[in-house]
Design a protein around this motif. Structure first.
Motif, PDB file in Angstrom:
ATOM      1  N   GLN A  28       0.821  -1.214   0.000  1.00  0.00           N
ATOM      2  CA  GLN A  28       0.000   0.000   0.000  1.00  0.00           C
ATOM      3  C   GLN A  28       0.855   1.264   0.000  1.00  0.00           C
ATOM      4  O   GLN A  28       0.495   2.269  -0.617  1.00  0.00           O
ATOM      5  CB  GLN A  28      -0.939  -0.008   1.206  1.00  0.00           C
ATOM      6  CG  GLN A  28      -2.057  -1.053   1.095  1.00  0.00           C
ATOM      7  CD  GLN A  28      -2.872  -1.164   2.366  1.00  0.00           C
ATOM      8  OE1 GLN A  28      -2.320  -1.251   3.463  1.00  0.00           O
ATOM      9  NE2 GLN A  28      -4.185  -1.177   2.237  1.00  0.00           N
ATOM     10  N   GLN A  29       2.010   1.203   0.670  1.00  0.00           N
ATOM     11  CA  GLN A  29       2.865   2.391   0.732  1.00  0.00           C
ATOM     12  C   GLN A  29       3.539   2.702  -0.601  1.00  0.00           C
ATOM     13  O   GLN A  29       4.134   3.770  -0.759  1.00  0.00           O
ATOM     14  CB  GLN A  29       3.927   2.248   1.820  1.00  0.00           C
ATOM     15  CG  GLN A  29       4.954   1.159   1.580  1.00  0.00           C
ATOM     16  CD  GLN A  29       4.598  -0.140   2.280  1.00  0.00           C
ATOM     17  OE1 GLN A  29       3.417  -0.399   2.550  1.00  0.00           O
ATOM     18  NE2 GLN A  29       5.600  -0.946   2.590  1.00  0.00           N
ATOM     19  N   ASP A  30       3.423   1.788  -1.552  1.00  0.00           N
ATOM     20  CA  ASP A  30       4.037   1.996  -2.867  1.00  0.00           C
ATOM     21  C   ASP A  30       3.040   2.495  -3.910  1.00  0.00           C
ATOM     22  O   ASP A  30       3.388   2.644  -5.085  1.00  0.00           O
ATOM     23  CB  ASP A  30       4.677   0.692  -3.367  1.00  0.00           C
ATOM     24  CG  ASP A  30       5.850   0.264  -2.513  1.00  0.00           C
ATOM     25  OD1 ASP A  30       6.543   1.165  -1.982  1.00  0.00           O
ATOM     26  OD2 ASP A  30       6.076  -0.950  -2.362  1.00  0.00           O
ATOM     27  N   LEU A  31       1.796   2.744  -3.508  1.00  0.00           N
ATOM     28  CA  LEU A  31       0.764   3.221  -4.425  1.00  0.00           C
ATOM     29  C   LEU A  31       0.400   4.667  -4.090  1.00  0.00           C
ATOM     30  O   LEU A  31       0.103   4.992  -2.934  1.00  0.00           O
ATOM     31  CB  LEU A  31      -0.482   2.338  -4.334  1.00  0.00           C
ATOM     32  CG  LEU A  31      -0.300   0.869  -4.723  1.00  0.00           C
ATOM     33  CD1 LEU A  31      -1.609   0.107  -4.544  1.00  0.00           C
ATOM     34  CD2 LEU A  31       0.195   0.741  -6.160  1.00  0.00           C
ATOM     35  N   TYR A  32       0.412   5.524  -5.118  1.00  0.00           N
ATOM     36  CA  TYR A  32       0.149   6.946  -4.949  1.00  0.00           C
ATOM     37  C   TYR A  32      -0.946   7.392  -5.916  1.00  0.00           C
ATOM     38  O   TYR A  32      -1.069   6.854  -7.027  1.00  0.00           O
ATOM     39  CB  TYR A  32       1.405   7.772  -5.249  1.00  0.00           C
ATOM     40  CG  TYR A  32       2.522   7.639  -4.245  1.00  0.00           C
ATOM     41  CD1 TYR A  32       2.838   8.692  -3.383  1.00  0.00           C
ATOM     42  CD2 TYR A  32       3.276   6.468  -4.160  1.00  0.00           C
ATOM     43  CE1 TYR A  32       3.881   8.578  -2.464  1.00  0.00           C
ATOM     44  CE2 TYR A  32       4.312   6.350  -3.245  1.00  0.00           C
ATOM     45  CZ  TYR A  32       4.611   7.406  -2.405  1.00  0.00           C
ATOM     46  OH  TYR A  32       5.628   7.294  -1.504  1.00  0.00           O
ATOM     47  N   ILE A  33      -1.711   8.405  -5.500  1.00  0.00           N
ATOM     48  CA  ILE A  33      -2.696   8.998  -6.407  1.00  0.00           C
ATOM     49  C   ILE A  33      -2.660  10.513  -6.291  1.00  0.00           C
ATOM     50  O   ILE A  33      -2.305  11.080  -5.248  1.00  0.00           O
ATOM     51  CB  ILE A  33      -4.133   8.499  -6.137  1.00  0.00           C
ATOM     52  CG1 ILE A  33      -4.562   8.785  -4.689  1.00  0.00           C
ATOM     53  CG2 ILE A  33      -4.283   7.034  -6.473  1.00  0.00           C
ATOM     54  CD1 ILE A  33      -6.026   8.476  -4.416  1.00  0.00           C
ATOM     55  N   TYR A  34      -3.029  11.155  -7.390  1.00  0.00           N
ATOM     56  CA  TYR A  34      -3.236  12.599  -7.392  1.00  0.00           C
ATOM     57  C   TYR A  34      -4.471  12.882  -8.233  1.00  0.00           C
ATOM     58  O   TYR A  34      -4.681  12.266  -9.289  1.00  0.00           O
ATOM     59  CB  TYR A  34      -2.048  13.370  -7.991  1.00  0.00           C
ATOM     60  CG  TYR A  34      -2.431  14.803  -8.291  1.00  0.00           C
ATOM     61  CD1 TYR A  34      -2.465  15.757  -7.271  1.00  0.00           C
ATOM     62  CD2 TYR A  34      -2.832  15.178  -9.568  1.00  0.00           C
ATOM     63  CE1 TYR A  34      -2.876  17.058  -7.527  1.00  0.00           C
ATOM     64  CE2 TYR A  34      -3.244  16.483  -9.833  1.00  0.00           C
ATOM     65  CZ  TYR A  34      -3.268  17.417  -8.812  1.00  0.00           C
ATOM     66  OH  TYR A  34      -3.691  18.692  -9.053  1.00  0.00           O
ATOM     67  N   ASP A  35      -5.288  13.808  -7.760  1.00  0.00           N
ATOM     68  CA  ASP A  35      -6.412  14.310  -8.539  1.00  0.00           C
ATOM     69  C   ASP A  35      -6.524  15.801  -8.255  1.00  0.00           C
ATOM     70  O   ASP A  35      -6.221  16.245  -7.135  1.00  0.00           O
ATOM     71  CB  ASP A  35      -7.713  13.594  -8.145  1.00  0.00           C
ATOM     72  CG  ASP A  35      -8.840  13.859  -9.133  1.00  0.00           C
ATOM     73  OD1 ASP A  35      -9.051  13.033 -10.028  1.00  0.00           O
ATOM     74  OD2 ASP A  35      -9.507  14.914  -9.014  1.00  0.00           O
ATOM     75  N   ARG A  36      -6.933  16.560  -9.264  1.00  0.00           N
ATOM     76  CA  ARG A  36      -7.039  18.003  -9.052  1.00  0.00           C
ATOM     77  C   ARG A  36      -8.064  18.328  -7.964  1.00  0.00           C
ATOM     78  O   ARG A  36      -7.994  19.380  -7.332  1.00  0.00           O
ATOM     79  CB  ARG A  36      -7.392  18.718 -10.348  1.00  0.00           C
ATOM     80  CG  ARG A  36      -8.710  18.333 -10.966  1.00  0.00           C
ATOM     81  CD  ARG A  36      -8.926  19.059 -12.271  1.00  0.00           C
ATOM     82  NE  ARG A  36     -10.199  18.704 -12.881  1.00  0.00           N
ATOM     83  CZ  ARG A  36     -10.647  19.231 -14.020  1.00  0.00           C
ATOM     84  NH1 ARG A  36      -9.910  20.121 -14.668  1.00  0.00           N
ATOM     85  NH2 ARG A  36     -11.809  18.864 -14.511  1.00  0.00           N
ATOM     86  N   ASN A  37      -9.021  17.407  -7.761  1.00  0.00           N
ATOM     87  CA  ASN A  37      -9.918  17.524  -6.613  1.00  0.00           C
ATOM     88  C   ASN A  37      -9.239  16.823  -5.444  1.00  0.00           C
ATOM     89  O   ASN A  37      -9.361  15.611  -5.253  1.00  0.00           O
ATOM     90  CB  ASN A  37     -11.272  16.876  -6.931  1.00  0.00           C
ATOM     91  CG  ASN A  37     -12.306  17.125  -5.841  1.00  0.00           C
ATOM     92  OD1 ASN A  37     -11.971  17.213  -4.668  1.00  0.00           O
ATOM     93  ND2 ASN A  37     -13.569  17.233  -6.235  1.00  0.00           N
ATOM     94  N   LEU A  38      -8.504  17.579  -4.664  1.00  0.00           N
ATOM     95  CA  LEU A  38      -7.670  16.999  -3.610  1.00  0.00           C
ATOM     96  C   LEU A  38      -8.490  16.241  -2.575  1.00  0.00           C
ATOM     97  O   LEU A  38      -8.048  15.215  -2.054  1.00  0.00           O
ATOM     98  CB  LEU A  38      -6.855  18.103  -2.922  1.00  0.00           C
ATOM     99  CG  LEU A  38      -5.816  18.820  -3.797  1.00  0.00           C
ATOM    100  CD1 LEU A  38      -5.123  19.914  -2.994  1.00  0.00           C
ATOM    101  CD2 LEU A  38      -4.802  17.833  -4.346  1.00  0.00           C
ATOM    102  N   ALA A  39      -9.682  16.733  -2.279  1.00  0.00           N
ATOM    103  CA  ALA A  39     -10.516  16.079  -1.270  1.00  0.00           C
ATOM    104  C   ALA A  39     -10.923  14.684  -1.718  1.00  0.00           C
ATOM    105  O   ALA A  39     -10.921  13.729  -0.919  1.00  0.00           O
ATOM    106  CB  ALA A  39     -11.757  16.923  -0.984  1.00  0.00           C
TER     107      ALA A  39
END
Length: 274
Positions: A28-39
């Motif tokens: 799990q610590q190796d998976l990242y996400i980003y979305d412009r909707n931070l919430a």
């Protein structure tokens, strides 16, 4: 262990993240996400026990494999903004329709490792079908890793980029054709007096089971059809009606139209400077 990042958590991005997080392929610590909707990204990250970042730049810096799950019309601009962070040792994976490896390389640089993937929406229920194609900079080990990522929420196969248009027609867009078919089957049952909810269940289960028989038996679909068509029976009468209505020709044309539309999009994107 490589770190995997997802930029964009719409329907497809969310499906891929959930599938990979639940597969156990990565910690799990190796998976990242980003979305412009931070919430939205933070809530999803908390639900899955993975990491979210405040900026796409932070995600790219942290990850070795970056999956861009954003709309085709915004992908070029997103990539250009991240060029300083996307070093040549990272593997860039795009799921945007109509944007070629050549176009992606023109933005990032010819020395970059780039993969195109065409998944479909059944990934939302772990039953997706993904086509994977890569440029010459991607190693066989890296390709195998990408295939494993996309197989974690369905099936994935490597294909030549020249087949991507066909893939769009036969799997990328095809769930919509299947939903139309299921809806039509159910409508027919409703006309015969079956309650709507029950009609959808019978139709959907029949389509799923029939598809599974094609995959598991390895028999030609025509053979399986013949097994259902008893001489002078109900099924052959129904098949005759479908043939008279041009059922197969309409489906073939739909696949070709979707493929042609993808070609047009690719040509437009290749010519675009944005």
């Amino acid at each position: 262990m490589a770190k995997i990042g997802f930029i964009g958590t719409g329907n497809m991005g969310r499906a891929m993240v959930k599938g990979l997080a639940q597969s156990g392929l990565y910690q799990q610590q190796d998976l990242y996400i980003y979305d412009r909707n931070l919430a939205v990204a933070k809530e999803l990250a908390q639900d899955l026990g993975i990491q979210s970042t405040e900026t796409p730049q932070a995600l790219v810096k942290a990850c070795d494999r970056i999956i861009f799950a954003v709309k085709p019309n915004v992908l070029p601009a997103v990539l250009r903004a991240l060029v300083p962070e996307v070093t040549a040792d990272k593997v860039v994976i795009s799921v945007a329709a109509g944007i070629s490896l050549e176009k992606l390389a023109s933005i990032l640089g010819a020395d970059h490792k780039i993969v195109r993937v065409m998944p479909n929406t059944p990934a939302l229920v772990g039953m997706g079908m993904s086509a994977v194609t890569q440029n010459d900079q991607v190693t066989q080990a890296e390709l195998a890793e990408v295939l494993a990522i996309f197989a974690s929420f369905g099936k994935a196969e490597a294909v030549s980029e020249s087949l991507i248009d066909a893939v769009v027609g036969v799997s990328g867009s095809a769930p919509a054709y299947v939903y139309l078919f299921i809806e039509a089957l159910a409508d027919g049952a409703v006309m015969e007096g079956m309650p709507r909810a029950q009609a959808y269940e019978f139709a959907a289960q029949t389509v799923m089971g029939s598809a599974q028989m094609v995959l598991e038996t390895g028999q030609h679909p025509g053979e399986l059809k013949d097994m259902v068509c008893s001489p002078g029976g109900t099924t052959i009468a129904a098949v005759k009606t479908l043939e008279e209505a041009g059922f197969r020709a309409a489906v073939i044309q739909a696949v070709q139209v979707a493929a042609e539309k993808n070609r047009e999009m690719a040509e437009k994107n290749a010519a675009s400077k944005k």
